[in-house]
Design a protein around this motif. Structure first.
Motif, PDB file in Angstrom:
ATOM      1  N   SER A 112       3.507  -6.947  -1.572  1.00 25.55           N
ATOM      2  CA  SER A 112       2.982  -6.385  -2.821  1.00 25.55           C
ATOM      3  C   SER A 112       2.343  -7.402  -3.755  1.00 25.55           C
ATOM      4  O   SER A 112       1.530  -7.041  -4.602  1.00 25.55           O
ATOM      5  N   GLY A 113       2.695  -8.669  -3.597  1.00 25.05           N
ATOM      6  CA  GLY A 113       2.125  -9.676  -4.481  1.00 25.05           C
ATOM      7  C   GLY A 113       0.626  -9.831  -4.324  1.00 25.05           C
ATOM      8  O   GLY A 113      -0.075 -10.170  -5.281  1.00 25.05           O
ATOM      9  N   ALA A 114       0.115  -9.568  -3.134  1.00 24.21           N
ATOM     10  CA  ALA A 114      -1.310  -9.769  -2.865  1.00 24.21           C
ATOM     11  C   ALA A 114      -2.041  -8.467  -2.560  1.00 24.21           C
ATOM     12  O   ALA A 114      -3.224  -8.492  -2.259  1.00 24.21           O
ATOM     13  N   SER A 115      -1.350  -7.325  -2.639  1.00 23.83           N
ATOM     14  CA  SER A 115      -1.985  -6.061  -2.264  1.00 23.83           C
ATOM     15  C   SER A 115      -1.535  -4.935  -3.184  1.00 23.83           C
ATOM     16  O   SER A 115      -0.344  -4.618  -3.251  1.00 23.83           O
ATOM     17  N   ARG A 116      -2.489  -4.319  -3.881  1.00 19.49           N
ATOM     18  CA  ARG A 116      -2.131  -3.179  -4.729  1.00 19.49           C
ATOM     19  C   ARG A 116      -1.698  -1.994  -3.885  1.00 19.49           C
ATOM     20  O   ARG A 116      -0.887  -1.172  -4.316  1.00 19.49           O
ATOM     21  N   ARG A 117      -2.249  -1.889  -2.663  1.00 22.97           N
ATOM     22  CA  ARG A 117      -1.842  -0.804  -1.768  1.00 22.97           C
ATOM     23  C   ARG A 117      -0.373  -0.944  -1.402  1.00 22.97           C
ATOM     24  O   ARG A 117       0.379   0.034  -1.400  1.00 22.97           O
ATOM     25  N   ALA A 118       0.051  -2.184  -1.110  1.00 18.74           N
ATOM     26  CA  ALA A 118       1.454  -2.413  -0.775  1.00 18.74           C
ATOM     27  C   ALA A 118       2.349  -2.138  -1.978  1.00 18.74           C
ATOM     28  O   ALA A 118       3.461  -1.613  -1.831  1.00 18.74           O
ATOM     29  N   MET A 119       1.860  -2.471  -3.182  1.00 21.04           N
ATOM     30  CA  MET A 119       2.649  -2.196  -4.390  1.00 21.04           C
ATOM     31  C   MET A 119       2.821  -0.690  -4.587  1.00 21.04           C
ATOM     32  O   MET A 119       3.905  -0.215  -4.931  1.00 21.04           O
ATOM     33  N   ASP A 159       3.260  -8.651   6.947  1.00 25.85           N
ATOM     34  CA  ASP A 159       4.082  -7.794   6.090  1.00 25.85           C
ATOM     35  C   ASP A 159       3.312  -6.533   5.714  1.00 25.85           C
ATOM     36  O   ASP A 159       3.870  -5.433   5.702  1.00 25.85           O
ATOM     37  N   LEU A 160       2.034  -6.682   5.389  1.00 21.57           N
ATOM     38  CA  LEU A 160       1.217  -5.540   4.995  1.00 21.57           C
ATOM     39  C   LEU A 160       1.026  -4.577   6.164  1.00 21.57           C
ATOM     40  O   LEU A 160       1.038  -3.354   5.982  1.00 21.57           O
ATOM     41  N   VAL A 161       0.853  -5.118   7.356  1.00 27.18           N
ATOM     42  CA  VAL A 161       0.710  -4.265   8.541  1.00 27.18           C
ATOM     43  C   VAL A 161       1.954  -3.402   8.722  1.00 27.18           C
ATOM     44  O   VAL A 161       1.866  -2.196   8.973  1.00 27.18           O
ATOM     45  N   LYS A 173      11.561  -3.544   2.115  1.00 27.65           N
ATOM     46  CA  LYS A 173      11.546  -4.969   2.429  1.00 27.65           C
ATOM     47  C   LYS A 173      10.122  -5.496   2.612  1.00 27.65           C
ATOM     48  O   LYS A 173       9.704  -6.450   1.943  1.00 27.65           O
ATOM     49  N   PHE A 174       9.370  -4.887   3.505  1.00 27.23           N
ATOM     50  CA  PHE A 174       8.061  -5.441   3.837  1.00 27.23           C
ATOM     51  C   PHE A 174       6.995  -5.114   2.802  1.00 27.23           C
ATOM     52  O   PHE A 174       6.085  -5.909   2.571  1.00 27.23           O
ATOM     53  N   CYS A 175       7.098  -3.964   2.164  1.00 30.66           N
ATOM     54  CA  CYS A 175       6.126  -3.647   1.114  1.00 30.66           C
ATOM     55  C   CYS A 175       6.336  -4.550  -0.092  1.00 30.66           C
ATOM     56  O   CYS A 175       5.372  -4.956  -0.749  1.00 30.66           O
ATOM     57  N   LYS A 176       7.589  -4.888  -0.395  1.00 33.41           N
ATOM     58  CA  LYS A 176       7.871  -5.811  -1.492  1.00 33.41           C
ATOM     59  C   LYS A 176       7.282  -7.184  -1.183  1.00 33.41           C
ATOM     60  O   LYS A 176       6.692  -7.826  -2.062  1.00 33.41           O
ATOM     61  N   GLN A 177       7.427  -7.621   0.063  1.00 34.54           N
ATOM     62  CA  GLN A 177       6.894  -8.936   0.439  1.00 34.54           C
ATOM     63  C   GLN A 177       5.374  -8.962   0.421  1.00 34.54           C
ATOM     64  O   GLN A 177       4.767  -9.994   0.140  1.00 34.54           O
ATOM     65  N   GLN A 184       2.728   1.529  -2.168  1.00 30.02           N
ATOM     66  CA  GLN A 184       3.605   1.980  -1.097  1.00 30.02           C
ATOM     67  C   GLN A 184       5.059   1.573  -1.355  1.00 30.02           C
ATOM     68  O   GLN A 184       5.983   2.290  -0.946  1.00 30.02           O
ATOM     69  N   LEU A 185       5.260   0.451  -2.036  1.00 34.30           N
ATOM     70  CA  LEU A 185       6.611   0.068  -2.430  1.00 34.30           C
ATOM     71  C   LEU A 185       7.175   1.122  -3.381  1.00 34.30           C
ATOM     72  O   LEU A 185       8.347   1.509  -3.277  1.00 34.30           O
ATOM     73  N   GLY A 186       6.328   1.603  -4.289  1.00 33.22           N
ATOM     74  CA  GLY A 186       6.753   2.681  -5.178  1.00 33.22           C
ATOM     75  C   GLY A 186       7.138   3.923  -4.407  1.00 33.22           C
ATOM     76  O   GLY A 186       8.125   4.601  -4.728  1.00 33.22           O
TER      77      GLY A 186
END
Length: 275
Positions: free
Chosen positions: A70-77, A28-30, A64-68, A79-81
């Protein structure tokens, strides 16, 4: 003996889990990185190119994938923003950036600072904006540094000399900081003018395919600023920046190919002569 066999059996089951389950979060992060990573985010891995803006067609996938992830990655959170902001879901973007900032994302701090500084989606609060920029700047985020220096008003005077100090620290490893510090050295902002030093910084950032630095290297090589004049090198730098989509670099290439400008009596460009 039976207890030991039982433990081994459990271990075998764990290691036999399908790769899709064992690596779902990283996958998901990739995908989140591929379409939503910020080119200037210090958290971005070196092997991730990033995008200046999330393409409209990629926004639903990014959410979709950044939300999935985001729980384990501040970078993904963070990017979700970005994905929510691109979709004009400002409250959701703010919520995601708050969570990312709480986890230490300096890029999320900067985005929140911009919102507070401009009053976009939140009540305008320059003091809060300054605090966020200061946190990001002290952690070495180049945008935090430049926004802190640029923030006007009585509560937050501009301090370009301090910006230079903070950028110098970040420029040891960060291409955006190298580029921003290079601009300050080239213009003499916050200290002595140093075109040779600026050129060296632009060259470092250009080696990492920073579009702005590539454009500056083209201009410096073309004019002979801070080093030797080299038209061939200038053209090569402009071409690399143009290939990354920089419109100013495309114009510079056109100008080099067609150096003579025909203007009307009012001084407006009519056409260029090419050779």
């Amino acid at each position: 003996m039976k207890r030991r066999s039982y433990r081994l059996a459990i271990a075998a089951v764990i290691f036999a889990l399908p790769p899709s389950l064992a690596h779902a979060q990283s996958a998901d992060l990739v995908l989140c990185d591929r379409i939503a990573a910020d080119t200037s985010d210090p958290d971005k891995p070196a092997d991730v190119k990033g995008v200046a803006e999330i393409a409209p067609a990629d926004i639903p996938t990014a959410i979709k994938f950044c939300k999935q992830a985001s729980g384990a990655s501040r970078r993904a959170m963070y990017q979700l923003g970005r994905a929510y902001a691109a979709d004009r879901q400002t409250p959701q973007a703010i919520a995601a950036w708050r969570k990312a900032a709480d986890k230490g994302s300096t890029s999320a701090m900067v985005e929140l600072g911009v919102l507070f500084g401009t009053g976009a989606g939140v009540a305008k609060d320059e003091a809060q904006a300054r605090k966020l920029f200061e946190r990001a700047a002290e952690a070495g985020n180049p945008r935090g540094v430049t926004n802190l220096a640029a923030l006007g008003g009585n509560a937050a005077p501009s301090d370009p000399s301090r910006a230079r100090e903070l950028l110098a620290k970040a420029a040891e490893t960060n291409a955006e900081a190298q580029y921003q510090l290079g601009l300050m050295l080239a213009d003499g902002t916050g200290g002595a003018k140093d075109e040779a030093g600026a050129r060296a910084l632009f060259e470092k950032a250009a080696a990492q395919n920073h579009p702005g630095a590539l454009l500056q290297m083209g201009a410096f090589a073309e004019a002979g600023r801070g080093g030797p004049k080299d038209s061939a090198a200038a053209r090569a730098y402009y071409q690399r920046a143009a290939d990354l989509g920089d419109d100013d670099a495309k114009k510079a290439l056109r100008r080099m190919e067609c150096p003579l400008a025909i203007k009307d009596k009012r001084g407006n460009l009519v056409t260029n002569l090419c050779f």
